[in-house]
Write a protein that holds these residues in place. Structure first.
Motif, mmCIF file in Angstrom:
data_model
loop_
_atom_site.group_PDB
_atom_site.id
_atom_site.type_symbol
_atom_site.label_atom_id
_atom_site.label_comp_id
_atom_site.label_asym_id
_atom_site.label_seq_id
_atom_site.Cartn_x
_atom_site.Cartn_y
_atom_site.Cartn_z
ATOM 1 N N TYR A 30 53.172 -25.446 76.818
ATOM 2 C CA TYR A 30 51.845 -25.898 77.206
ATOM 3 C C TYR A 30 50.783 -25.617 76.142
ATOM 4 C CZ TYR A 30 53.724 -27.290 81.655
ATOM 5 O OH TYR A 30 54.452 -27.945 82.626
ATOM 6 N N ALA A 31 51.145 -24.846 75.126
ATOM 7 C CA ALA A 31 50.245 -24.715 73.984
ATOM 8 C C ALA A 31 50.239 -26.007 73.167
ATOM 9 C CB ALA A 31 50.666 -23.545 73.110
ATOM 10 N N TYR A 32 51.420 -26.669 73.079
ATOM 11 C CA TYR A 32 51.535 -27.863 72.237
ATOM 12 C C TYR A 32 51.585 -29.168 73.037
ATOM 13 C CZ TYR A 32 52.398 -24.427 68.629
ATOM 14 O OH TYR A 32 52.276 -23.371 67.764
ATOM 15 N N GLU A 33 51.983 -29.114 74.296
ATOM 16 C CA GLU A 33 51.953 -30.284 75.188
ATOM 17 C C GLU A 33 52.606 -31.520 74.549
ATOM 18 O OE1 GLU A 33 47.863 -29.730 77.634
ATOM 19 O OE2 GLU A 33 47.605 -29.991 75.470
ATOM 20 N N ARG A 34 53.783 -31.321 73.957
ATOM 21 C CA ARG A 34 54.438 -32.404 73.233
ATOM 22 C C ARG A 34 55.096 -33.395 74.198
ATOM 23 N NH1 ARG A 34 56.215 -33.728 68.179
ATOM 24 N NH2 ARG A 34 54.051 -33.175 67.764
ATOM 25 N N TRP A 35 54.894 -34.686 73.916
ATOM 26 C CA TRP A 35 55.466 -35.725 74.771
ATOM 27 C C TRP A 35 56.987 -35.696 74.743
ATOM 28 C CZ3 TRP A 35 53.618 -40.934 72.097
ATOM 29 C CH2 TRP A 35 54.095 -40.978 70.782
ATOM 30 N N ARG A 36 57.570 -36.193 75.813
ATOM 31 C CA ARG A 36 59.022 -36.295 75.916
ATOM 32 C C ARG A 36 59.509 -37.541 75.180
ATOM 33 N NH1 ARG A 36 62.686 -32.438 78.361
ATOM 34 N NH2 ARG A 36 61.396 -31.086 79.662
ATOM 35 N N PRO A 37 60.806 -37.549 74.801
ATOM 36 C CA PRO A 37 61.330 -38.722 74.102
ATOM 37 C C PRO A 37 61.113 -40.035 74.839
ATOM 38 C CG PRO A 37 62.861 -36.902 73.856
ATOM 39 C CD PRO A 37 61.778 -36.433 74.807
ATOM 40 N N VAL A 38 61.263 -40.029 76.164
ATOM 41 C CA VAL A 38 61.121 -41.288 76.890
ATOM 42 C C VAL A 38 59.712 -41.862 76.726
ATOM 43 C CG1 VAL A 38 60.533 -40.176 79.105
ATOM 44 C CG2 VAL A 38 61.547 -42.466 79.082
ATOM 45 N N ILE A 80 66.757 -36.236 76.776
ATOM 46 C CA ILE A 80 65.573 -35.600 77.372
ATOM 47 C C ILE A 80 64.863 -34.635 76.441
ATOM 48 C CG2 ILE A 80 66.414 -35.913 79.723
ATOM 49 C CD1 ILE A 80 67.421 -33.101 79.745
ATOM 50 N N HIS A 81 65.427 -34.353 75.268
ATOM 51 C CA HIS A 81 64.784 -33.473 74.293
ATOM 52 C C HIS A 81 65.064 -33.978 72.886
ATOM 53 C CE1 HIS A 81 62.966 -30.088 76.333
ATOM 54 N NE2 HIS A 81 64.053 -29.842 77.038
ATOM 55 N N THR A 82 64.173 -33.640 71.972
ATOM 56 C CA THR A 82 64.439 -33.860 70.552
ATOM 57 C C THR A 82 65.214 -32.675 69.991
ATOM 58 O OG1 THR A 82 62.371 -32.775 69.907
ATOM 59 C CG2 THR A 82 62.307 -35.177 70.264
ATOM 60 N N ALA A 105 69.312 -43.496 70.038
ATOM 61 C CA ALA A 105 70.674 -43.998 69.886
ATOM 62 C C ALA A 105 71.666 -43.267 70.783
ATOM 63 C CB ALA A 105 71.111 -43.884 68.429
ATOM 64 N N TYR A 106 71.607 -41.934 70.782
ATOM 65 C CA TYR A 106 72.645 -41.148 71.453
ATOM 66 C C TYR A 106 72.282 -40.742 72.876
ATOM 67 C CZ TYR A 106 75.282 -40.699 67.137
ATOM 68 O OH TYR A 106 76.034 -40.966 66.017
ATOM 69 N N GLY A 107 70.983 -40.756 73.218
ATOM 70 C CA GLY A 107 70.573 -40.288 74.532
ATOM 71 C C GLY A 107 70.254 -41.373 75.529
ATOM 72 N N ALA A 108 70.434 -42.637 75.151
ATOM 73 C CA ALA A 108 70.130 -43.731 76.068
ATOM 74 C C ALA A 108 71.172 -43.824 77.178
ATOM 75 C CB ALA A 108 70.081 -45.053 75.302
ATOM 76 N N ALA A 109 70.717 -44.235 78.348
ATOM 77 C CA ALA A 109 71.648 -44.406 79.464
ATOM 78 C C ALA A 109 72.745 -45.401 79.117
ATOM 79 C CB ALA A 109 70.891 -44.868 80.705
ATOM 80 N N ASP A 110 72.403 -46.438 78.329
ATOM 81 C CA ASP A 110 73.374 -47.472 77.953
ATOM 82 C C ASP A 110 73.802 -47.360 76.490
ATOM 83 O OD1 ASP A 110 70.999 -48.148 76.766
ATOM 84 O OD2 ASP A 110 70.943 -50.223 77.517
ATOM 85 N N SER A 111 73.812 -46.131 75.963
ATOM 86 C CA SER A 111 74.173 -45.926 74.555
ATOM 87 C C SER A 111 75.550 -46.508 74.238
ATOM 88 C CB SER A 111 74.170 -44.434 74.220
ATOM 89 O OG SER A 111 74.676 -44.207 72.919
ATOM 90 N N THR A 168 65.751 -46.029 78.699
ATOM 91 C CA THR A 168 65.964 -45.051 79.763
ATOM 92 C C THR A 168 66.948 -43.990 79.294
ATOM 93 O OG1 THR A 168 65.566 -46.732 81.452
ATOM 94 C CG2 THR A 168 66.742 -44.742 82.149
ATOM 95 N N PRO A 169 66.638 -42.711 79.498
ATOM 96 C CA PRO A 169 67.569 -41.657 79.077
ATOM 97 C C PRO A 169 68.780 -41.573 80.000
ATOM 98 C CG PRO A 169 65.712 -40.691 80.223
ATOM 99 C CD PRO A 169 65.410 -42.167 80.076
ATOM 100 N N LEU A 170 69.841 -40.958 79.501
ATOM 101 C CA LEU A 170 71.046 -40.760 80.304
ATOM 102 C C LEU A 170 70.730 -39.965 81.563
ATOM 103 C CD1 LEU A 170 74.143 -40.838 80.719
ATOM 104 C CD2 LEU A 170 74.271 -38.764 79.303
ATOM 105 N N HIS A 171 69.950 -38.910 81.427
ATOM 106 C CA HIS A 171 69.596 -38.059 82.563
ATOM 107 C C HIS A 171 68.081 -38.062 82.775
ATOM 108 C CE1 HIS A 171 73.604 -35.893 81.758
ATOM 109 N NE2 HIS A 171 73.709 -36.557 82.900
ATOM 110 N N THR A 172 67.677 -37.828 84.005
ATOM 111 C CA THR A 172 66.254 -37.811 84.338
ATOM 112 C C THR A 172 65.545 -36.678 83.614
ATOM 113 O OG1 THR A 172 66.705 -38.755 86.516
ATOM 114 C CG2 THR A 172 64.596 -37.638 86.217
#
Length: 413
Positions: free
Chosen positions: A289-297, A382-384, A220-226, A312-316
């Motif tokens: 790299y111990a947990y290798e958690r996926w990014r929100p995108v 770009i982060h949770t 909701a808050y991190g989308a490029a077109d939020s 798409t996130p606001l920032h790359t």
């Protein structure tokens, strides 16, 4: 999500000189020139800005080596020499020696700066012995850190990506670039017993309610077109999008300008700050790299809950795993060091950001910077929030360990 308590952030490196007039001049320093610690702080910042490495932790290492050498050289003054001239010469010589070794392309400018500093110090045994002490401590540290794994090639050692699965990090759009900073977790820390000494507990499971809530917030808050992110929140995201090393150069200088502990105390503040931040970046990559958690995108585009392939996130998104956020580990460590050594509150200071031109904000505590970092990475998409909050914890843990080991770290060799 409530509106973040955004007050402010950073000034570009060139603005650092604006604060020198508010600094009490050391006893041995003429009133009409910039105190030695500030001359060499600004020189270090300028050297890294113009001739630094492409990897942030490598540049943090340069700060740490130069200023730790200065802290060791200024900690004790030999009997029979004047304290002020000795410490000024030792600080300048230590930082100069380290910078010439680590940024040789700036040797001419650094040599000229050292001549100017030493010309302002009375000739005699204090200047000679201070200069020798600074050079010796720098040489010892440079030798000790040789091959520590913090050069750019080692930092970006190849990382084998695991097959796609729920929760597992994958290269992210638009570039789908290979992972970076994997090699940090293989590097030699300054004070940690191992890179995994403060490894975080695991992130929320991919099928947990907390992870679902995290993704809903970012979606909701991190989308490029939020449509729900306010202009002020968008500004916050932009304000903190740049390099943490750059963003915190001015806050550290503010703290330096407000310490009354003399040359040795000034060198100690800068040294402990950057030693803590090198170790924090090593510990950050270990947990990442111990947990290798996926990014929100990746989670929002390909996950099992209402996937949106076009989100798409606001920032790359940077090319490394989500958990924890490197920006917030940095801010957590910085907050811990500055709050301990300079006090948690400070007189208001205005800061600007190179990634938010024309914006000025005001801070009165170091914690405010951390609070904004936590919100900013969600607002950038770009982060949770879990990754951000865990980052603050990790950074503080590493910094407190550095401070507990300060006496051993600062002991002259």
């Amino acid at each position: 999500m409530s509106t973040p308590r955004t007050r402010s952030a950073l000034v570009a490196l060139g603005a650092a000189a604006l604060l020198t007039t508010s600094v009490a001049v050391p006893q041995a320093t003429a009133a009409d020139r910039t105190p030695t610690a500030f001359t060499w702080y600004d020189t270090t910042a300028e050297t890294i800005a113009t001739a630094g490495a492409p990897t942030q932790v490598t540049n943090s290492r340069t700060w740490a080596i130069g200023w730790l050498a200065a802290a060791r050289a200024t900690r004790a003054v030999p009997r029979g020499v004047e304290r002020g001239p000795y410490q000024e010469a030792a600080l300048a010589a230590a930082v100069h020696r380290a910078l010439v070794a680590l940024a040789p392309g700036r040797t001419e400018q650094l040599d000229a700066k050292l001549r100017t500093t030493l010309d302002a110090i009375p000739d005699g045994p204090a200047e000679r012995r201070g200069t020798a002490a600074g050079r010796r401590q720098a040489d010892l540290l440079l030798a000790a850190r040789q091959g520590d794994g913090l050069d750019p090639a080692s930092v970006n050692a190849p990382y084998p990506v695991r097959p796609a699965a729920p929760g597992v990090w994958q290269p992210t759009p638009p570039a789908y670039a290979p992972a970076v900073q994997y090699g940090n977790r293989l590097a030699q820390p300054f004070t940690l017993t191992s890179p995994h000494q403060f490894r975080l507990g695991p992130p929320p499971a991919p099928d947990s309610a907390r992870h679902a809530a995290d993704l809903a917030e970012v979606r909701a808050y991190g989308a490029a077109d939020s449509t729900v992110r306010s202009p002020h929140q968008t500004e916050t995201a932009a304000f903190w999008y740049g390099s943490s090393l750059t963003l915190y150069t001015e806050p550290l200088r503010v703290a330096l300008s407000r310490t009354d502990q003399g040359v040795a105390g000034q060198a100690r503040l800068v040294a402990l700050f950057h030693v803590a931040l090198v170790d924090t970046q090593i510990a950050t990559s270990d947990s990442k790299y111990a947990y290798e958690r996926w990014r929100p995108v990746t989670a929002i585009r390909t996950g099992s809950v209402d996937p949106d392939p076009q989100w798409t996130p606001l920032h790359t998104t940077p090319a490394h795993p989500d958990y924890p956020s490197g920006h917030t580990t940095y801010s957590g460590a910085a907050e811990a060091v500055l709050s301990t050594l300079a006090g948690p509150r400070t007189a208001p200071f205005d800061l600007t950001s190179p990634t938010a031109p024309g914006v000025t904000r005001t801070y009165t505590t170091w914690k405010q910077l951390s609070d904004e970092n936590v919100d900013a990475r969600v607002l950038s998409g770009i982060h949770t929030r879990s990754a951000d909050e865990a980052g603050i914890t990790l950074g503080k843990n590493v910094a407190r360990h550095t401070l507990r080991n300060a006496a051993r770290l600062l002991a002259a060799r």
